[in-house]
Design a protein around this motif. Structure first.
Motif, PDB file in Angstrom:
ATOM      1  N   UNK A 176      -4.776   8.568  -4.898  1.00 11.03           N
ATOM      2  CA  UNK A 176      -4.206   9.722  -4.202  1.00 11.03           C
ATOM      3  C   UNK A 176      -2.709   9.583  -3.931  1.00 11.03           C
ATOM      4  N   UNK A 177      -2.232   8.333  -3.830  1.00  9.70           N
ATOM      5  CA  UNK A 177      -0.826   8.115  -3.496  1.00  9.70           C
ATOM      6  C   UNK A 177      -0.170   7.217  -4.538  1.00  9.70           C
ATOM      7  N   UNK A 178       1.097   7.525  -4.869  1.00 11.33           N
ATOM      8  CA  UNK A 178       1.854   6.646  -5.759  1.00 11.33           C
ATOM      9  C   UNK A 178       2.340   5.430  -4.962  1.00 11.33           C
ATOM     10  N   UNK A 179       2.763   4.405  -5.689  1.00 13.88           N
ATOM     11  CA  UNK A 179       3.324   3.218  -5.029  1.00 13.88           C
ATOM     12  C   UNK A 179       4.503   3.610  -4.141  1.00 13.88           C
ATOM     13  N   UNK A 180       5.305   4.536  -4.647  1.00 13.79           N
ATOM     14  CA  UNK A 180       6.489   4.999  -3.906  1.00 13.79           C
ATOM     15  C   UNK A 180       6.082   5.664  -2.584  1.00 13.79           C
ATOM     16  N   UNK A 181       5.026   6.451  -2.628  1.00 13.13           N
ATOM     17  CA  UNK A 181       4.547   7.113  -1.397  1.00 13.13           C
ATOM     18  C   UNK A 181       3.999   6.088  -0.399  1.00 13.13           C
ATOM     19  N   UNK A 182       3.296   5.075  -0.914  1.00 16.48           N
ATOM     20  CA  UNK A 182       2.781   4.005  -0.044  1.00 16.48           C
ATOM     21  C   UNK A 182       3.949   3.249   0.587  1.00 16.48           C
ATOM     22  N   UNK A 183       4.948   2.965  -0.255  1.00 12.56           N
ATOM     23  CA  UNK A 183       6.128   2.236   0.226  1.00 12.56           C
ATOM     24  C   UNK A 183       6.839   3.001   1.341  1.00 12.56           C
ATOM     25  N   UNK A 184       6.965   4.314   1.153  1.00  6.51           N
ATOM     26  CA  UNK A 184       7.650   5.143   2.146  1.00  6.51           C
ATOM     27  C   UNK A 184       6.958   5.039   3.513  1.00  6.51           C
ATOM     28  N   UNK A 185       5.645   4.933   3.496  1.00  9.90           N
ATOM     29  CA  UNK A 185       4.903   4.848   4.760  1.00  9.90           C
ATOM     30  C   UNK A 185       5.066   3.455   5.398  1.00  9.90           C
ATOM     31  N   UNK A 186       5.133   2.417   4.547  1.00  9.76           N
ATOM     32  CA  UNK A 186       5.052   1.054   5.088  1.00  9.76           C
ATOM     33  C   UNK A 186       6.389   0.347   5.303  1.00  9.76           C
ATOM     34  N   UNK A 187       7.445   0.816   4.669  1.00 14.08           N
ATOM     35  CA  UNK A 187       8.674   0.006   4.618  1.00 14.08           C
ATOM     36  C   UNK A 187       9.300  -0.266   5.986  1.00 14.08           C
ATOM     37  N   UNK A 188       9.135   0.683   6.900  1.00 15.30           N
ATOM     38  CA  UNK A 188       9.814   0.515   8.194  1.00 15.30           C
ATOM     39  C   UNK A 188       8.859   0.004   9.279  1.00 15.30           C
ATOM     40  N   UNK A 189       7.702  -0.522   8.857  1.00 12.15           N
ATOM     41  CA  UNK A 189       6.704  -0.915   9.852  1.00 12.15           C
ATOM     42  C   UNK A 189       7.180  -2.088  10.720  1.00 12.15           C
ATOM     43  N   UNK A 190       7.027  -1.929  12.018  1.00 10.53           N
ATOM     44  CA  UNK A 190       7.274  -3.059  12.915  1.00 10.53           C
ATOM     45  C   UNK A 190       6.190  -4.107  12.684  1.00 10.53           C
ATOM     46  N   UNK A 191       6.475  -5.368  12.990  1.00  8.94           N
ATOM     47  CA  UNK A 191       5.534  -6.446  12.672  1.00  8.94           C
ATOM     48  C   UNK A 191       4.634  -6.766  13.877  1.00  8.94           C
ATOM     49  N   UNK A 192       3.978  -5.743  14.364  1.00  8.05           N
ATOM     50  CA  UNK A 192       3.043  -5.918  15.476  1.00  8.05           C
ATOM     51  C   UNK A 192       1.687  -5.361  15.086  1.00  8.05           C
ATOM     52  N   UNK A 193       0.653  -5.824  15.766  1.00  9.15           N
ATOM     53  CA  UNK A 193      -0.708  -5.353  15.508  1.00  9.15           C
ATOM     54  C   UNK A 193      -0.780  -3.835  15.695  1.00  9.15           C
ATOM     55  N   UNK A 194      -0.193  -3.374  16.781  1.00  8.58           N
ATOM     56  CA  UNK A 194      -0.220  -1.953  17.095  1.00  8.58           C
ATOM     57  C   UNK A 194       0.447  -1.129  15.990  1.00  8.58           C
ATOM     58  N   UNK A 195       1.583  -1.617  15.518  1.00  9.68           N
ATOM     59  CA  UNK A 195       2.325  -0.888  14.482  1.00  9.68           C
ATOM     60  C   UNK A 195       1.534  -0.825  13.181  1.00  9.68           C
ATOM     61  N   UNK A 196       0.908  -1.936  12.778  1.00  6.91           N
ATOM     62  CA  UNK A 196       0.188  -1.888  11.493  1.00  6.91           C
ATOM     63  C   UNK A 196      -1.149  -1.160  11.615  1.00  6.91           C
TER      64      UNK A 196
END
Ligand code: CA
Length: 218
Positions: free
Chosen positions: A167-187
């Motif tokens: 359903x999603x391209x690698x680019x679309x997945x990247x857009x969602x994940x790239x700015x993720x904070x490194x906390x349990x809540x964020x992920x």
């Protein structure tokens, strides 16, 4: 401590969820995508995760965990006519400090994501559109691909079933994940966002996502 979050969703079309996921402590993580119709697909995926964890716990041998899981599914499918032909994909990762060891059979995937890129680590055994060419459970023996990766501080690992990547391209997945904070809540929030995005584009299959951050700091 390794931080992780997993989530699965039936999607918008299917009635049942034949994906499975699991982990052993904060060390070994798995996603499986069952095939073979009901109830067999569900059984195969759950069994793969359970057996792999059990074997890994005893042996700390990733390849062997996959081999025994394959053999157990194969055996059960021969013993019980309701389970004949059941099979599953299985992708798994062991995290030891800065080292990630991955194993894969089928078209579920592992990705490594950092600030600037997304890279698929595993190689699909499939033709796309849910057609898989190598799975657990069909033959008494199966070839297992093993990958070794060094993790950098801030790297994010994604394990997922093809319900996400259809359903999603690698680019679309990247857009969602790239700015993720490194906390349990964020992920945890990011797992929900990935599933929401896959469902927003049709949700044609079950969707399972797992995000893992290694404790490694440069
Ligand atoms: Ca699937």
């Amino acid at each position: 401590m390794v931080i992780f979050a997993f989530k699965t969703d039936t999607g918008e079309i299917r009635k049942n969820n034949e994906d499975a996921f699991g982990h052993y402590e904060d060390e070994f993580f798995l996603v499986a995508d069952g095939l073979g119709g009901l109830p067999a697909g569900e059984v195969a995926a759950k069994l793969a995760v359970e057996v792999a964890i059990e074997v890994y716990k005893e042996s700390k041998d990733l390849k062997r965990a996959f081999e025994v899981a394959n053999h157990e599914i194969y055996r059960l499918s021969r013993e019980n006519p309701a389970y004949f032909g059941m099979a599953t994909t299985l992708v798994g990762v062991v995290i030891e400090g800065k080292y990630a060891t991955l194993a894969n059979v089928g078209d579920s995937r592992a990705y490594l994501i950092n600030k600037s890129s997304i890279n698929q680590i595993t190689v699909d055994h499939g033709l796309g559109g849910g057609v898989v060419t190598r799975v657990l459970g069909i033959n008494p023996e199966v070839k297992i691909d093993i990958f070794k990766n060094d993790l950098q501080s801030g790297d994010l690992l994604l394990l997922c079933s093809d319900g996400l990547t259809m359903m999603l391209t690698d680019e679309e997945i990247f857009r969602i994940l790239k700015d993720s904070a490194k906390t349990k809540k964020a992920i945890e929030k990011k797992t929900k966002e990935l599933i929401k995005a896959a469902n927003a584009t049709g949700g044609l299959d079950n969707i399972t996502v797992g995000l893992i951050i290694s404790p490694w700091q440069n």
